[in-house]
Write a protein that holds these residues in place. Sequence first.
Motif, PDB file in Angstrom:
ATOM      1  N   ASN A  25       0.760  -1.268   0.002  1.00 26.54           N
ATOM      2  CA  ASN A  25       0.000  -0.128  -0.073  1.00 26.54           C
ATOM      3  C   ASN A  25       0.911   1.229  -0.053  1.00 26.54           C
ATOM      4  O   ASN A  25       1.507   1.569   0.890  1.00 26.54           O
ATOM      5  CB  ASN A  25      -1.125  -0.036   1.067  1.00 26.54           C
ATOM      6  N   THR A  28       0.620   3.927   3.046  1.00 26.70           N
ATOM      7  CA  THR A  28       0.888   3.486   4.164  1.00 26.70           C
ATOM      8  C   THR A  28       2.297   2.732   4.286  1.00 26.70           C
ATOM      9  O   THR A  28       2.712   2.793   5.594  1.00 26.70           O
ATOM     10  CB  THR A  28      -0.118   2.647   4.959  1.00 26.70           C
ATOM     11  N   GLU A  30       2.742  -0.273   4.087  1.00 25.20           N
ATOM     12  CA  GLU A  30       2.293  -1.696   4.596  1.00 25.20           C
ATOM     13  C   GLU A  30       1.965  -2.718   3.708  1.00 25.20           C
ATOM     14  O   GLU A  30       1.552  -2.316   2.357  1.00 25.20           O
ATOM     15  CB  GLU A  30       1.157  -1.373   5.458  1.00 25.20           C
ATOM     16  N   LEU A  32      -0.090  -4.908   1.781  1.00 22.78           N
ATOM     17  CA  LEU A  32      -1.569  -5.168   1.542  1.00 22.78           C
ATOM     18  C   LEU A  32      -2.038  -6.666   1.388  1.00 22.78           C
ATOM     19  O   LEU A  32      -3.197  -7.071   1.680  1.00 22.78           O
ATOM     20  CB  LEU A  32      -2.019  -4.403   0.162  1.00 22.78           C
ATOM     21  N   THR A  86     -10.058  -1.369  -4.497  1.00 20.49           N
ATOM     22  CA  THR A  86      -8.600  -1.953  -4.562  1.00 20.49           C
ATOM     23  C   THR A  86      -7.683  -0.980  -5.237  1.00 20.49           C
ATOM     24  O   THR A  86      -6.397  -1.281  -4.713  1.00 20.49           O
ATOM     25  CB  THR A  86      -9.117  -3.374  -5.584  1.00 20.49           C
ATOM     26  N   LEU A  89      -6.151   1.160  -2.889  1.00 20.30           N
ATOM     27  CA  LEU A  89      -5.384   0.618  -1.750  1.00 20.30           C
ATOM     28  C   LEU A  89      -4.027   0.389  -2.508  1.00 20.30           C
ATOM     29  O   LEU A  89      -2.920   0.470  -1.990  1.00 20.30           O
ATOM     30  CB  LEU A  89      -6.155  -0.703  -1.352  1.00 20.30           C
ATOM     31  N   GLU A  90      -4.094  -0.118  -3.633  1.00 18.89           N
ATOM     32  CA  GLU A  90      -2.879  -0.694  -4.282  1.00 18.89           C
ATOM     33  C   GLU A  90      -1.794   0.421  -5.157  1.00 18.89           C
ATOM     34  O   GLU A  90      -0.782   0.171  -5.359  1.00 18.89           O
ATOM     35  CB  GLU A  90      -2.721  -2.133  -5.046  1.00 18.89           C
ATOM     36  N   GLY A  92      -2.919   3.999  -4.768  1.00 15.34           N
ATOM     37  CA  GLY A  92      -3.180   5.449  -3.940  1.00 15.34           C
ATOM     38  C   GLY A  92      -3.809   6.212  -4.748  1.00 15.34           C
ATOM     39  O   GLY A  92      -3.981   7.365  -4.290  1.00 15.34           O
ATOM     40  N   THR A 174       0.623  -3.676  -9.170  1.00 16.27           N
ATOM     41  CA  THR A 174      -0.961  -3.373  -8.940  1.00 16.27           C
ATOM     42  C   THR A 174      -1.544  -4.584  -9.399  1.00 16.27           C
ATOM     43  O   THR A 174      -2.391  -4.387 -10.387  1.00 16.27           O
ATOM     44  CB  THR A 174      -1.235  -2.190  -9.255  1.00 16.27           C
ATOM     45  N   ASP A 309      -4.246  10.813   2.317  1.00 11.38           N
ATOM     46  CA  ASP A 309      -4.860   9.655   2.285  1.00 11.38           C
ATOM     47  C   ASP A 309      -5.738   9.467   1.239  1.00 11.38           C
ATOM     48  O   ASP A 309      -6.650  10.429   1.008  1.00 11.38           O
ATOM     49  CB  ASP A 309      -5.449   9.565   3.740  1.00 11.38           C
TER      50      ASP A 309
END
Length: 464
Positions: A25, A28, A30, A32, A86, A89-90, A92, A174, A309
């Motif tokens: 991600n 973040t 992090e 995913l 999705t 998240l992957e 941005g 992605t 975000d």
Amino acid sequence: MTRDRFFVGGAWVDPASSEVIEVINPATEEVLGTVPAGTSSDVDAAVAAARDAFDGWATTPMAERGAVLDRLHTALAARADDIARTVGLELGTPLKIAQAVQAGLPLAVLRGYADLAAGPVTEPAIGNSLVVREPVGVVGAITPWNYPLHQVVAKVAAALAAGCTVVLKPSELTPLVAYLLADAAVEAGVPDGVLNLVTGTGPVVGAAIAGHPGVDMVSFTGSTATGRAIAHAAADRIAKVALELGGKSANVILEGADVAKAVKTGVGNAFLNSGQTCTAWTRMLVHRSAYDDAVALAGQVAGAFTVGDPFDPATRLGPLVSAAQRDRVLGFIERADAKLVSPSVPVPDKGYFVAPAVFADVDPDSELAQEEIFGPVLSIIPFDDDDHAVRIANNSRYGLAGGVWGEPDRAMAVARRMRTGAVDVNGGRFNPLAPFGGYKQSGVGRELGSFGLEEFQQVKAIQR
């Protein structure tokens, strides 16, 4: 969001290797989820499945193929919210933009191909010859990370409408959204082997597809350097190639144009998807009579972009896709030998964020004006007259897109002189049915609409 199998021959199958690729991600930093790291053996199995399915799909009447695409559109449209989330998240992409573009655009493209396939098929006669179009065969589709479903659908929908079968490798950065397409294909009843999905890296899976003797055509979107390598691999076996590559598009603001509209629209275009858009107008060319006003306004507009975000409604600029891409873009900004006119914009401490940067008095021959940066960086360049503007606009090894603003006839005249595959005049909207592709090192071939369909067809003359 982990997916642990490939979609091959109409079934979810285990990969040959236990190795996986982590999907990060970018907002973040992090993990995913993970996807399998495919091998050449996985590609062999997918190509074999596509080859087995080809004859049956190729001889299916085009209207019936259109009906399958119509069902696929229905199944994919039901997943629109999942698609936007999705990609948010992957990649941005801010959620509002993801809903409109990352989900909305591929659905529009798929709808267009379903309708096109459902229409009448014409086979013109030339003297004693009947001219027919036939599918090229098994297609290897290798797609990028910046518009991860749109670029997939632009290839897959056209290839399937034409009667080809497909082995798809999405970007390893992605890959998750491509699984939603495979899920929709199952629900829509796409025949076994017509669409196959193998995830993995470019040097392994991408290279295996590009050089595979069972792949009749490779359709690739991505960097010019990778496109060159794919073209070499395909050339060794005389396979057809379609390439949609880089861009360094010019937005030309002529004397007497609506400067406020042209600048605001131009900045938004340059920064769409955090500047990770091959068609982005990253060079703003302004007539000297309006140059100072345009520079000041562009800086103000950029300063109003909220970075953060992707799921915050106030966010207009999300992260870049990876740490490597962030560092690459920051390198261009740090090396820039031009005047930074955009104000400092706060960015989160965590995540691959880059603040928007607008540079004025940019040398048309400089790195800033010549290289595809793929980030929120805009170069502003003055010009003296229309001829000067055209020379600067065409001073690029790329030729993918562009814009022109001014009195309509004058703007059209400049647009015709720009050596690029698409030009928007006075804010003309993107048309998903029009041909899309580039001149020079921006690629070979066209996507979208009937022109995209023809890329996946062979022409045969039958004499009688």
